[in-house]
Structure formats: structure tokens, C-alpha cells
Design a protein around this motif. Structure first.
Motif, PDB file in Angstrom:
ATOM      1  N   HIS A  76       0.823  -1.217   0.000  1.00 58.23           N
ATOM      2  CA  HIS A  76       0.000   0.000   0.000  1.00 58.23           C
ATOM      3  C   HIS A  76       0.858   1.268   0.000  1.00 58.23           C
ATOM      4  CE1 HIS A  76      -3.049  -2.857   0.914  1.00 58.23           C
ATOM      5  NE2 HIS A  76      -2.655  -3.042   2.150  1.00 58.23           N
ATOM      6  N   GLU A  77       1.919   1.263  -0.739  1.00 61.70           N
ATOM      7  CA  GLU A  77       2.805   2.427  -0.739  1.00 61.70           C
ATOM      8  C   GLU A  77       3.137   2.840  -2.168  1.00 61.70           C
ATOM      9  OE1 GLU A  77       6.945   3.678   1.440  1.00 61.70           O
ATOM     10  OE2 GLU A  77       6.960   1.864   0.229  1.00 61.70           O
ATOM     11  N   ALA A 116       3.167   0.908  -5.700  1.00 61.66           N
ATOM     12  CA  ALA A 116       3.646   1.423  -6.982  1.00 61.66           C
ATOM     13  C   ALA A 116       4.995   2.126  -6.831  1.00 61.66           C
ATOM     14  CB  ALA A 116       2.630   2.392  -7.580  1.00 61.66           C
ATOM     15  N   ILE A 117       5.765   2.057  -7.914  1.00 65.78           N
ATOM     16  CA  ILE A 117       7.004   2.838  -8.026  1.00 65.78           C
ATOM     17  C   ILE A 117       6.799   3.785  -9.202  1.00 65.78           C
ATOM     18  CG2 ILE A 117       9.502   2.781  -8.390  1.00 65.78           C
ATOM     19  CD1 ILE A 117       9.398  -0.211  -7.606  1.00 65.78           C
ATOM     20  N   VAL A 118       6.988   5.066  -8.966  1.00 62.18           N
ATOM     21  CA  VAL A 118       6.772   6.050 -10.015  1.00 62.18           C
ATOM     22  C   VAL A 118       8.065   6.812 -10.270  1.00 62.18           C
ATOM     23  CG1 VAL A 118       5.453   8.069 -10.724  1.00 62.18           C
ATOM     24  CG2 VAL A 118       4.377   6.344  -9.268  1.00 62.18           C
ATOM     25  N   LEU A 178       5.972  14.752  -5.418  1.00 63.57           N
ATOM     26  CA  LEU A 178       5.579  15.186  -4.070  1.00 63.57           C
ATOM     27  C   LEU A 178       4.072  15.039  -3.872  1.00 63.57           C
ATOM     28  CD1 LEU A 178       7.866  18.351  -3.840  1.00 63.57           C
ATOM     29  CD2 LEU A 178       8.078  16.271  -2.466  1.00 63.57           C
ATOM     30  N   ASP A 179       3.352  15.112  -4.967  1.00 63.80           N
ATOM     31  CA  ASP A 179       1.905  15.024  -4.948  1.00 63.80           C
ATOM     32  C   ASP A 179       1.396  13.582  -4.775  1.00 63.80           C
ATOM     33  OD1 ASP A 179      -0.260  16.682  -5.122  1.00 63.80           O
ATOM     34  OD2 ASP A 179      -0.714  16.070  -7.180  1.00 63.80           O
ATOM     35  N   THR A 180       2.212  12.609  -5.154  1.00 63.70           N
ATOM     36  CA  THR A 180       1.741  11.219  -5.234  1.00 63.70           C
ATOM     37  C   THR A 180       2.423  10.275  -4.253  1.00 63.70           C
ATOM     38  OG1 THR A 180       2.130  11.665  -7.574  1.00 63.70           O
ATOM     39  CG2 THR A 180       0.993   9.628  -7.053  1.00 63.70           C
ATOM     40  N   ALA A 181       3.728  10.490  -4.021  1.00 63.74           N
ATOM     41  CA  ALA A 181       4.527   9.473  -3.348  1.00 63.74           C
ATOM     42  C   ALA A 181       4.410   9.551  -1.828  1.00 63.74           C
ATOM     43  CB  ALA A 181       5.994   9.619  -3.751  1.00 63.74           C
ATOM     44  N   ASP A 182       4.499   8.386  -1.174  1.00 68.34           N
ATOM     45  CA  ASP A 182       4.581   8.339   0.284  1.00 68.34           C
ATOM     46  C   ASP A 182       6.025   8.507   0.734  1.00 68.34           C
ATOM     47  OD1 ASP A 182       1.795   7.624   0.797  1.00 68.34           O
ATOM     48  OD2 ASP A 182       2.331   5.797  -0.275  1.00 68.34           O
ATOM     49  N   ARG A 183       6.930   7.972  -0.076  1.00 67.69           N
ATOM     50  CA  ARG A 183       8.368   8.149   0.184  1.00 67.69           C
ATOM     51  C   ARG A 183       9.041   8.459  -1.139  1.00 67.69           C
ATOM     52  NH1 ARG A 183      11.543   3.710   1.919  1.00 67.69           N
ATOM     53  NH2 ARG A 183      10.034   2.460   0.786  1.00 67.69           N
ATOM     54  N   ASP A 194      -5.056   6.127  -6.163  1.00 58.54           N
ATOM     55  CA  ASP A 194      -6.133   5.166  -5.892  1.00 58.54           C
ATOM     56  C   ASP A 194      -5.643   3.719  -5.846  1.00 58.54           C
ATOM     57  OD1 ASP A 194      -8.151   6.860  -5.506  1.00 58.54           O
ATOM     58  OD2 ASP A 194      -9.320   6.313  -7.278  1.00 58.54           O
ATOM     59  N   LEU A 195      -4.525   3.444  -6.492  1.00 55.03           N
ATOM     60  CA  LEU A 195      -4.020   2.065  -6.512  1.00 55.03           C
ATOM     61  C   LEU A 195      -3.864   1.533  -5.094  1.00 55.03           C
ATOM     62  CD1 LEU A 195      -1.193   2.246  -9.217  1.00 55.03           C
ATOM     63  CD2 LEU A 195      -3.526   1.403  -9.486  1.00 55.03           C
ATOM     64  N   LYS A 196      -3.439   2.409  -4.193  1.00 55.98           N
ATOM     65  CA  LYS A 196      -3.200   1.994  -2.802  1.00 55.98           C
ATOM     66  C   LYS A 196      -4.479   1.477  -2.152  1.00 55.98           C
ATOM     67  CE  LYS A 196      -1.321   5.875  -1.455  1.00 55.98           C
ATOM     68  NZ  LYS A 196      -0.771   6.851  -0.501  1.00 55.98           N
ATOM     69  N   ASP A 197      -5.593   2.138  -2.470  1.00 54.65           N
ATOM     70  CA  ASP A 197      -6.875   1.716  -1.882  1.00 54.65           C
ATOM     71  C   ASP A 197      -7.286   0.341  -2.378  1.00 54.65           C
ATOM     72  OD1 ASP A 197      -6.921   4.137  -0.656  1.00 54.65           O
ATOM     73  OD2 ASP A 197      -8.242   5.074  -2.131  1.00 54.65           O
ATOM     74  N   HIS A 198      -6.689  -0.074  -3.493  1.00 56.74           N
ATOM     75  CA  HIS A 198      -7.006  -1.393  -4.039  1.00 56.74           C
ATOM     76  C   HIS A 198      -5.933  -2.408  -3.675  1.00 56.74           C
ATOM     77  CE1 HIS A 198     -10.477   0.165  -6.145  1.00 56.74           C
ATOM     78  NE2 HIS A 198      -9.726   1.198  -6.491  1.00 56.74           N
TER      79      HIS A 198
END
Ligand SMILES: Nc1ncnc2c1ncn2[C@@H]1O[C@H](COP(=O)(O)OP(=O)(O)OP(=O)(O)O)[C@@H](O)[C@H]1O
Ligand SMILES: [Mg+2]
Length: 257
Positions: A46-47, A211-213, A222-227, A203-207
Motif C-alpha cells: 500500500h505504498e 507502486a514505483i513512479v 511530491l503530490d503522489t509518493a509516500d516516500r 487510488d491504486l493503494k486503496d485497491h
């Protein structure tokens, strides 16, 4: 007692979370060039991890190693805790790793549903293509991911760049994927289209996915990543928790200031 959540610079915000990818000591050499010089990389369940770095830092090489397209000279990869070999992309797929490359490779003349099912078409009685079933399934995928497209029968040629990118993400997660790797998913997109793709990625996390972007657009990262993992000259220059990250800090790590 140490509370990790109160340590702003700690990259360990995912304490207790399960790692889905653990790569350690990854080395990749191309002749005299060392593209990856001992990289440790972790992705938790979920990250979303943003992978950034200057041109030639080793981002694409790392992604290729994790998707089975390139073989490392040294290092170990664990998927869901198990030591694996990824000799080709097919094996990576079978372990739930999907990569969406920048060129997308959607088929313009096929519908959205046709693209989602390409290479894994559903048949009825083993002969007839199950168009209705594939359309329903595709409708379900695009609704779940809140992909903003007319309907699954729409021909891809008639979609905008952002809608295509969103369909490519939807296709990558449609069949039992656990980990999605996206290489520059928002490059060449308008602000509105990029926002749509970023929303799909979040939204991928909720499913239940991770992901690696990769992106050169720090605002999008900065808008999408948790780390955020910063590579520089084939090494990890730093790992920042989103709460501790600013574009200034990321750039400092990128250039080695
Ligand atoms: N197939 C290859 N043969 C030789 N050298 C390579 C190959 N692939 C990558 N390299 C070299 O490895 C280094 C890392 O390249 P990589 O493509 O991983 O960088 P990157 O971070 O993705 O850069 P960019 O942001 O420009 O896409 C570079 O010096 C590159 O020239
Ligand atoms: Mg690259």
C-alpha cells in the motif's frame, strides 16, 4: 520510547508495514559504466514510492532489474519476503509485477476493453470471443480506478493522452497485479490530464497495490509518493518521507549539495 512517527526525517514511516520488494546490494555494470553501484531499495505494501534522480542516475536500470528486463551483476531481490530470480519480464509478471513504460504500447485501433484484454482474451465455449464479458469486466476496472473515459467500447485513437495513460495503468492492474512500476507516467501530459493520472495512481493503494513512479516532475512526485528515493550516480543519495520532503531537499540530494 522512540516514536518513529514523530521523527520528521525518518524514512521509516511504514513501520510495521510489510515489504513487497526488498532489493539489496544491486550492482549493474555496462562495461566501464557502473549504472547501479550497490543499491538497496524497499517498497512496502500500500505504498507509492517516487524514484527520482538526474539523467543517468540509474532509475531506469533499477526499474528494469525489478521488472526482469535487465539482470544485475550482484545483489538480491525478495518479493513478499522470498528470495527470487527475475530472469525475464514474464517471471516478474507471474510474481505480480507489472511495468507501464513511457511509450505505453496501446493499440490505437482497438477499444479500451480490447486493449485491457489484449493477449488474454476471454472465450465462450472455447471458440467465440466473449465481448460482453470483457466489456463488463473492463467497465468494472475503469469504474473501480475512477478512470475518466467514455466507455470500454471507445476506440483508443479517440482518447486524449491523459485518458490513454490512465487506460494503460488500468490495464496493468487488471489481472492480479500487486506491484505497478510506472516510468514517467505524466510526461507530455497537460496539467488536467496529469492530475487524472496522478489520481489513478493514488487510488491504486486503496485497491491493495504498491507502486514505483519515476518522474522528472518533482511536483508530481511530491503530490503522489509516500516516500521519495533519490538516486545519484548509481547510489541511493537519500530517502525522504513525504512529510519531510520539499523540492529543495530533493534537488539537494539529486545534485549532491
Ligand atoms: N544498455 C546500456 N548500455 C550501456 N550503458 C547503459 C545502458 N543502459 C544504461 N546505461 C548507462 O547506465 C547509466 C544509468 O542509466 P539509466 O538509464 O538507468 O539512467 P536514468 O536515471 O534512467 O536516466 P534518465 O533520467 O536520463 O532516463 C547511464 O550512465 C547510462 O548511460
Ligand atoms: Mg531513464
Amino acid at each position: 520510547m522512540t516514536d518513529l512517527a514523530q521523527m520528521p526525517d525518518s524514512p521509516q514511516v511504514q513501520t510495521g508495514a510489510r515489504p513487497v520488494i526488498e532489493a539489496t546490494g544491486i550492482v549493474k555494470r555496462y562495461g566501464a559504466v557502473t549504472a547501479l553501484a550497490g543499491v538497496d531499495f524497499t517498497l512496502y505494501e500500500h505504498e507509492v514510492v517516487g524514484l527520482v534522480g538526474d539523467n543517468g542516475a540509474g532509475k531506469s536500470t533499477l526499474i528494469k532489474v525489478l521488472s526482469g528486463a535487465v539482470q544485475p551483476d550482484e545483489g538480491e531481490i525478495r518479493i513478499n519476503g522470498e528470495l527470487v530470480q527475475l530472469p525475464n519480464p514474464k517471471i516478474a509478471h507471474s510474481l505480480g509485477i507489472e511495468t507501464v513504460y513511457q511509450d505505453l504500447a496501446l493499440f490505437e485501433d482497438l477499444s479500451i476493453a480490447g486493449n485491457i484484454f489484449l493477449g488474454r482474451e476471454r472465450k465462450r465455449f472455447g471458440i467465440f470471443l466473449d465481448h460482453a464479458g470483457m466489456t463488463d469486466f473492463s467497465q468494472d476496472v475503469i469504474r473501480r480506478l475512477k478512470v475518466d473515459v467514455p466507455n470500454p467500447k471507445t476506440i483508443v485513437r479517440n482518447l486524449s493522452g491523459g485518458q490513454r495513460q490512465a487506460v494503460a495503468v488500468a490495464r496493468s492492474v487488471a489481472f492480479g497485479t500487486q506491484i505497478v512500476i510506472l516510468d514517467e507516467p505524466t510526461s507530455a501530459l497537460s496539467k488536467a490530464a496529469a492530475d487524472q493520472v496522478l489520481a489513478v495512481i493514488r487510488d491504486l493503494k486503496d485497491h491493495g497495490l504498491s507502486a514505483i513512479v519515476i518522474s522528472h516532475n518533482l511536483e508530481h512526485v511530491l503530490d503522489t509518493a509516500d516516500r521519495i528515493v533519490v538516486l545519484r550516480r548509481g547510489q541511493v543519495a537519500g530517502v525522504l518521507d513525504r512529510n519531510a520532503a520539499t523540492s529543495h531537499k530533493v534537488v539537494e540530494l539529486m545534485v549532491g549539495a
